[in-house]
Write a protein that holds these residues in place. Structure first.
Motif, PDB file in Angstrom:
ATOM      1  N   LEU A 220      -7.782  -3.811  -2.627  1.00 53.44           N
ATOM      2  CA  LEU A 220      -8.579  -3.225  -1.544  1.00 53.44           C
ATOM      3  C   LEU A 220      -8.035  -1.862  -1.145  1.00 53.44           C
ATOM      4  O   LEU A 220      -8.801  -0.918  -0.890  1.00 53.44           O
ATOM      5  N   ALA A 221      -6.705  -1.737  -1.094  1.00 56.46           N
ATOM      6  CA  ALA A 221      -6.087  -0.463  -0.737  1.00 56.46           C
ATOM      7  C   ALA A 221      -6.448   0.621  -1.745  1.00 56.46           C
ATOM      8  O   ALA A 221      -6.762   1.763  -1.375  1.00 56.46           O
ATOM      9  N   ALA A 222      -6.396   0.280  -3.025  1.00 59.28           N
ATOM     10  CA  ALA A 222      -6.743   1.255  -4.057  1.00 59.28           C
ATOM     11  C   ALA A 222      -8.192   1.704  -3.925  1.00 59.28           C
ATOM     12  O   ALA A 222      -8.514   2.892  -4.098  1.00 59.28           O
ATOM     13  N   ALA A 223      -9.086   0.769  -3.585  1.00 59.35           N
ATOM     14  CA  ALA A 223     -10.504   1.096  -3.475  1.00 59.35           C
ATOM     15  C   ALA A 223     -10.785   2.026  -2.300  1.00 59.35           C
ATOM     16  O   ALA A 223     -11.535   3.003  -2.428  1.00 59.35           O
ATOM     17  N   VAL A 224     -10.186   1.745  -1.137  1.00 63.28           N
ATOM     18  CA  VAL A 224     -10.546   2.524   0.058  1.00 63.28           C
ATOM     19  C   VAL A 224      -9.785   3.845   0.152  1.00 63.28           C
ATOM     20  O   VAL A 224     -10.230   4.755   0.853  1.00 63.28           O
ATOM     21  N   THR A 225      -8.654   3.954  -0.527  1.00 66.89           N
ATOM     22  CA  THR A 225      -7.915   5.220  -0.454  1.00 66.89           C
ATOM     23  C   THR A 225      -8.293   6.183  -1.568  1.00 66.89           C
ATOM     24  O   THR A 225      -7.933   7.360  -1.515  1.00 66.89           O
ATOM     25  N   ASP A 227     -11.046   7.748  -2.455  1.00 67.58           N
ATOM     26  CA  ASP A 227     -11.759   8.950  -2.017  1.00 67.58           C
ATOM     27  C   ASP A 227     -11.893   8.985  -0.501  1.00 67.58           C
ATOM     28  O   ASP A 227     -12.890   9.471   0.035  1.00 67.58           O
ATOM     29  N   ALA A 228     -10.870   8.478   0.198  1.00 69.36           N
ATOM     30  CA  ALA A 228     -10.936   8.406   1.663  1.00 69.36           C
ATOM     31  C   ALA A 228     -11.108   9.782   2.287  1.00 69.36           C
ATOM     32  O   ALA A 228     -11.826   9.944   3.278  1.00 69.36           O
ATOM     33  N   ARG A 229     -10.448  10.796   1.745  1.00 71.39           N
ATOM     34  CA  ARG A 229     -10.555  12.130   2.344  1.00 71.39           C
ATOM     35  C   ARG A 229     -11.985  12.656   2.341  1.00 71.39           C
ATOM     36  O   ARG A 229     -12.370  13.428   3.212  1.00 71.39           O
ATOM     37  N   THR A 238      -5.658   9.436   6.598  1.00 72.34           N
ATOM     38  CA  THR A 238      -4.201   9.300   6.577  1.00 72.34           C
ATOM     39  C   THR A 238      -3.778   7.917   7.041  1.00 72.34           C
ATOM     40  O   THR A 238      -2.880   7.292   6.450  1.00 72.34           O
ATOM     41  N   LEU A 239      -4.385   7.393   8.094  1.00 71.11           N
ATOM     42  CA  LEU A 239      -4.028   6.065   8.585  1.00 71.11           C
ATOM     43  C   LEU A 239      -4.379   4.975   7.571  1.00 71.11           C
ATOM     44  O   LEU A 239      -3.678   3.966   7.471  1.00 71.11           O
ATOM     45  N   LEU A 240      -5.429   5.169   6.791  1.00 68.59           N
ATOM     46  CA  LEU A 240      -5.757   4.215   5.734  1.00 68.59           C
ATOM     47  C   LEU A 240      -4.687   4.230   4.641  1.00 68.59           C
ATOM     48  O   LEU A 240      -4.294   3.177   4.124  1.00 68.59           O
ATOM     49  N   HIS A 241      -4.215   5.417   4.285  1.00 71.43           N
ATOM     50  CA  HIS A 241      -3.146   5.515   3.294  1.00 71.43           C
ATOM     51  C   HIS A 241      -1.873   4.850   3.822  1.00 71.43           C
ATOM     52  O   HIS A 241      -1.146   4.187   3.065  1.00 71.43           O
ATOM     53  N   ALA A 243      -1.783   2.345   6.034  1.00 65.07           N
ATOM     54  CA  ALA A 243      -2.028   0.903   6.033  1.00 65.07           C
ATOM     55  C   ALA A 243      -1.932   0.325   4.628  1.00 65.07           C
ATOM     56  O   ALA A 243      -1.495  -0.813   4.449  1.00 65.07           O
ATOM     57  N   ALA A 244      -2.333   1.109   3.630  1.00 65.36           N
ATOM     58  CA  ALA A 244      -2.251   0.633   2.255  1.00 65.36           C
ATOM     59  C   ALA A 244      -0.814   0.329   1.858  1.00 65.36           C
ATOM     60  O   ALA A 244      -0.568  -0.517   0.989  1.00 65.36           O
ATOM     61  N   ARG A 245       0.144   0.986   2.497  1.00 68.31           N
ATOM     62  CA  ARG A 245       1.563   0.746   2.225  1.00 68.31           C
ATOM     63  C   ARG A 245       2.178  -0.244   3.216  1.00 68.31           C
ATOM     64  O   ARG A 245       3.393  -0.459   3.213  1.00 68.31           O
ATOM     65  N   GLY A 246       1.365  -0.797   4.101  1.00 70.50           N
ATOM     66  CA  GLY A 246       1.862  -1.744   5.093  1.00 70.50           C
ATOM     67  C   GLY A 246       2.377  -1.092   6.355  1.00 70.50           C
ATOM     68  O   GLY A 246       3.027  -1.746   7.174  1.00 70.50           O
ATOM     69  N   GLU A 247       2.090   0.187   6.564  1.00 75.89           N
ATOM     70  CA  GLU A 247       2.581   0.926   7.728  1.00 75.89           C
ATOM     71  C   GLU A 247       1.551   0.871   8.851  1.00 75.89           C
ATOM     72  O   GLU A 247       0.357   1.076   8.623  1.00 75.89           O
ATOM     73  N   ALA A 248       2.015   0.597  10.072  1.00 81.48           N
ATOM     74  CA  ALA A 248       1.094   0.407  11.180  1.00 81.48           C
ATOM     75  C   ALA A 248       1.748   0.808  12.490  1.00 81.48           C
ATOM     76  O   ALA A 248       2.949   1.080  12.556  1.00 81.48           O
ATOM     77  N   SER A 249       0.940   0.820  13.542  1.00 79.51           N
ATOM     78  CA  SER A 249       1.448   1.118  14.873  1.00 79.51           C
ATOM     79  C   SER A 249       2.275  -0.055  15.394  1.00 79.51           C
ATOM     80  O   SER A 249       2.195  -1.176  14.887  1.00 79.51           O
TER      81      SER A 249
END
Length: 304
Positions: A220-225, A227-229, A238-241, A243-249
């Motif tokens: 899912l991360a590969a799909a949404v990132t 062409d996210a820009r 940027t926040l999607l990228h 989240a794809a690595r598990g980074e969050a607030s």
């Protein structure tokens, strides 16, 4: 995720110290996600948006994260943030703006990174039985809250939830691509939902020994990132990228710790739901959906 954040607690403002060349200096604590951009040679950037508690810079780079949030200590600590020791109202917005060599130049102010923090700390092991008990509790908190997601949950969000629960990669990716950039604002509701889902699948999948959930998060991360820009706002991309690595607030990570039994879930969930107009509720929907998927995918052959 929310970008115009609410204060958490009042803090005494710190004045910038005198710097060289007439540039006032402010210290900051930066997310390790920003280390490649901040430790690279200087490159130009531009002010993308400015709010009372946050200023967003877009760095001219093909690498992610390409948006950096300069936030006060009272703001939500986004995974792409530099938390400043001084107040934002002392940052003059000018044409001179750059990022690199361990610092940021903005108008007449320089921000020097003094320390680093991790936006994706390991959650540790979590018992599946505890996660199963947390699912109805989180659902009840969200259902009773007046904060509601920004999208009709019977549309693309419902399709994404069904795809994740069934482990269907085709259905999951198709629904995720429909959600990308869907909704108004600097961080559209569909993107916030995806962020909550991606982070939850990865962290709880690892914590509960559910590799199928981590596998789903990867796809899912590969799909949404991909062409996210081109399909959503720069801040949201940027926040999607992240989240794809598990980074969050901190608010999202707090709910995950509550689910795993490391802190009270009720208070953590309410802190998350209070973010923004719908961002908190959108993120909570993603967490709730991800938790249900982790539990479902553990029962798959080879899922544990």
């Amino acid at each position: 995720m929310t970008v115009d954040t609410r204060p958490r607690a009042r803090r005494s403002p710190a004045r910038p110290s005198g710097g060289v060349g007439g540039r006032a200096q402010i210290g900051g604590a930066a997310s390790v996600a920003l280390r490649p951009a901040l430790e690279s040679p200087r490159r130009p950037a531009r002010v993308l948006a400015a709010f009372p508690l946050a200023v967003y810079l877009e760095v001219r780079s093909e690498c992610e994260p390409h948006v950096i949030a300069l936030v006060s200590g009272e703001a939500t600590r986004l995974p792409n943030a530099v938390v400043l020791a001084g107040p934002l109202d002392r940052l003059p917005l000018g044409d001179e703006c750059w990022v690199g060599d361990g610092s940021i130049g903005l108008g007449g102010v320089g921000v020097r990174v003094r320390r680093w923090w991790d936006p994706a700390p390991p959650l540790g092991a979590a018992e599946p039985a505890r996660l199963a008990r947390a699912l109805p509790l989180l659902g009840d908190i969200c259902d009773r809250s007046q904060r509601r997601p920004g999208l009709d949950l019977t549309g693309a969000p419902g399709l994404l939830a069904s795809g994740c629960l069934s482990g269907s990669l085709v259905d999951g990716i198709g629904a995720a691509e429909r959600l990308l950039g869907l909704g108004p604002g600097l961080t559209p509701s569909g993107d916030d939902m995806l962020c909550g889902l991606l982070v939850t699948l990865r962290h709880l999948g690892l914590a509960a020994s559910a590799p199928r959930a981590v596998w789903l998060a990867d796809w899912l991360a590969a799909a949404v990132t991909y062409d996210a820009r081109a399909r959503t706002t720069p801040i949201s991309a940027t926040l999607l990228h992240c989240a794809a690595r598990g980074e969050a607030s901190a608010e999202v990570l707090g709910v995950l710790r509550g689910i795993a039994g490391h802190q009270p879930l009720d208070s953590a969930a309410h802190r998350l739901l209070r973010l923004g107009h719908t961002s908190g509720a959108d993120l909570a929907w993603g967490v709730r959906t991800g938790l249900a998927a982790v539990l479902a995918l553990r029962s798959w052959p080879g899922g544990r």
